[in-house]
Design a protein around this motif. Structure first.
Motif, PDB file in Angstrom:
ATOM      1  N   ASN A  69       1.068  -1.473  -0.091  1.00 53.61           N
ATOM      2  CA  ASN A  69      -0.304   0.313  -0.063  1.00 53.61           C
ATOM      3  C   ASN A  69       0.770   0.839   0.005  1.00 53.61           C
ATOM      4  O   ASN A  69       2.237   0.678  -0.335  1.00 53.61           O
ATOM      5  CB  ASN A  69      -0.607  -0.087   0.995  1.00 53.61           C
ATOM      6  CG  ASN A  69       0.045   0.424   2.148  1.00 53.61           C
ATOM      7  OD1 ASN A  69       0.726   0.340   2.374  1.00 53.61           O
ATOM      8  ND2 ASN A  69      -0.663   0.038   3.370  1.00 53.61           N
ATOM      9  N   GLU A 109       5.796  -1.567  -2.509  1.00 50.95           N
ATOM     10  CA  GLU A 109       5.156  -2.826  -3.052  1.00 50.95           C
ATOM     11  C   GLU A 109       5.904  -3.988  -2.811  1.00 50.95           C
ATOM     12  O   GLU A 109       6.327  -3.765  -1.959  1.00 50.95           O
ATOM     13  CB  GLU A 109       5.348  -2.621  -4.208  1.00 50.95           C
ATOM     14  CG  GLU A 109       5.082  -1.465  -5.559  1.00 50.95           C
ATOM     15  CD  GLU A 109       3.514  -1.105  -5.340  1.00 50.95           C
ATOM     16  OE1 GLU A 109       2.908  -2.042  -6.193  1.00 50.95           O
ATOM     17  OE2 GLU A 109       3.348  -0.743  -5.134  1.00 50.95           O
ATOM     18  N   ASN A 158      -6.602  -3.086   3.872  1.00 51.64           N
ATOM     19  CA  ASN A 158      -5.849  -1.621   2.960  1.00 51.64           C
ATOM     20  C   ASN A 158      -4.652  -1.511   4.124  1.00 51.64           C
ATOM     21  O   ASN A 158      -3.805  -1.355   3.234  1.00 51.64           O
ATOM     22  CB  ASN A 158      -6.708   0.099   3.257  1.00 51.64           C
ATOM     23  CG  ASN A 158      -7.712  -0.589   2.363  1.00 51.64           C
ATOM     24  OD1 ASN A 158      -8.890  -0.583   3.043  1.00 51.64           O
ATOM     25  ND2 ASN A 158      -8.016  -0.187   1.528  1.00 51.64           N
ATOM     26  N   ASP A 159      -4.864  -1.541   5.149  1.00 54.55           N
ATOM     27  CA  ASP A 159      -3.829  -1.371   5.843  1.00 54.55           C
ATOM     28  C   ASP A 159      -3.459  -2.428   7.440  1.00 54.55           C
ATOM     29  O   ASP A 159      -3.728  -3.593   7.391  1.00 54.55           O
ATOM     30  CB  ASP A 159      -3.417  -0.139   6.317  1.00 54.55           C
ATOM     31  CG  ASP A 159      -2.428   0.653   6.858  1.00 54.55           C
ATOM     32  OD1 ASP A 159      -1.254   0.752   7.194  1.00 54.55           O
ATOM     33  OD2 ASP A 159      -2.543   2.042   5.458  1.00 54.55           O
ATOM     34  N   ARG A 175      -6.416   4.913   2.351  1.00 46.82           N
ATOM     35  CA  ARG A 175      -7.786   4.396   1.233  1.00 46.82           C
ATOM     36  C   ARG A 175      -7.770   3.747   3.200  1.00 46.82           C
ATOM     37  O   ARG A 175      -7.180   2.505   3.397  1.00 46.82           O
ATOM     38  CB  ARG A 175      -6.809   3.463   0.172  1.00 46.82           C
ATOM     39  CG  ARG A 175      -6.375   3.998  -0.353  1.00 46.82           C
ATOM     40  CD  ARG A 175      -7.139   5.155  -1.034  1.00 46.82           C
ATOM     41  NE  ARG A 175      -6.605   5.891  -2.468  1.00 46.82           N
ATOM     42  CZ  ARG A 175      -5.822   6.949  -2.579  1.00 46.82           C
ATOM     43  NH1 ARG A 175      -6.270   7.763  -1.511  1.00 46.82           N
ATOM     44  NH2 ARG A 175      -5.106   7.677  -3.433  1.00 46.82           N
TER      45      ARG A 175
END
Length: 346
Positions: A29, A34, A88-89, A124
């Motif tokens: 994220n 990456e 997302n995280d 996000r």
């Protein structure tokens, strides 16, 4: 519509016995970079070190993104539970539910609205905003949804009616525009079973940077037991957090808790390191995690690590204090408390 408090539920203090700890696994994220990159690999090693430290004391469940469980297993080991859900995280304290008990064997949870720490432009949260509901299902907790935007790192309770909050978090226009302090308190009390809120004016300076939370309380102050609160203090008078720590300590010393006790304040000095790569850091020992018979304490390879460990050993004589290097976690925007979430024994 019923609320947790009306139904007899409350948030137990972190030092109460746990059924298990929940964590989330870092994935690709904006924060970690990456797949295959060094930053993401370092984050996964750091998260795994915390999970293994906690596992010494209680069961741990790690939620990994789809297809990531096998890679996580290689770092976590065989005795940590893994489930795959979209993420997302990886900040389970904030994206997961806040667990509650009623003293009669039942488990529930408050599911706050999560919006990327005040809808920050890099964040996000389309997947993370749904994770608390999924963890409720996995744990069997009765879910209470609330319209309040809040994160687990923005609250700390003493288990006897008192909650610590921060004005720049719950009253943040990016989180709860138009809500008054009274509105927030009413919603917090209804979902945590608390009766008194103590508001801190702000968090640490670096927490208002790019990946900051805009003032989470769990890096500034935390209850150690009813009537006793730990406070981050910065000994260097030239550091902007010196005044913040002094103000926080003064405010808390002048405060009483829900039972009318004047608070005892234990000051915990900040690490000596104040910058990394020219950027101000908010390294703090306050962002620790209490698990069954243990304290997992942020370490920074700093001369004050052992000084902090000694304070925690004195405050928690029946617990083993374990220092885990948290610098990689702080570089991503949080600490050990931020990546863990306790499920209390019902």
């Amino acid at each position: 519509m019923s609320t947790p408090a009306a139904d007899g539920f409350r948030m137990p203090p972190e030092w109460a016995r746990h059924e298990r700890t929940w964590m989330a696994w870092p994935g690709p994220n904006f924060t970690f970079g990456e797949e295959g990159g060094g930053t993401l690999a370092a984050a996964r090693r750091a998260w795994a070190a915390v999970a293994r430290a906690v596992r010494r004391f209680e069961p741990v469940t790690v939620v990994a993104g789809p297809g990531q469980a096998e890679g996580a297993r290689a770092l976590l080991g065989a005795d940590i539970d893994l489930v795959e859900r979209p993420l997302n995280d990886a900040w389970m304290r904030d994206i997961g539910p806040t667990f509650l008990t009623d003293g009669r064997g039942h488990l529930a949870a408050a599911d706050w609205v999560f919006n990327g720490w005040g809808a920050q432009e890099w964040a996000r949260w389309d997947l993370d905003e749904k994770l608390a509901e999924q963890v409720c299902r996995l744990s069997g907790a009765r879910r209470y949804a609330t319209g309040l935007v809040n994160e687990g790192g923005g609250i700390h309770v003493d288990g006897e009616g008192t909650v610590l909050l921060t004005e720049t978090v719950q009253l943040d226009p990016g989180r709860n525009p138009g809500r008054t302090q009274a509105d927030v308190e009413a919603e917090i009390h209804a979902h945590l079973g608390t009766t008194k809120a103590i508001w801190l004016p702000r968090g640490l300076t670096a927490d208002y940077g790019q990946f900051g939370t805009r003032g989470h309380v769990d890096i500034v102050a935390a209850f150690a037991r009813p009537g006793t609160v730990l406070v981050h203090t910065q000994p260097d008078p030239g550091h902007p957090d010196h005044a913040i720590g002094a103000e926080t300590a003064k405010l808390l010393r002048a405060s009483t808790d829900a039972r009318g006790r004047r608070l005892e304040v234990v000051e915990v000095p900040a690490p000596t390191v104040v910058e990394e790569d020219g950027e101000l850091v908010d390294y703090s020992y306050i962002n620790h995690y209490l698990c069954n018979d243990g304290v997992v304490l942020c370490g920074f390879d700093d001369p004050r690590d052992e000084e902090a460990a000694a304070i925690f050993r004195r405050l928690f004589p029946g617990r083993t204090v374990t220092l885990v290097d948290a610098r990689t976690i702080f570089a991503a925007g949080g600490g050990i408390h931020c990546i863990t979430q306790q499920q209390p024994m019902a």
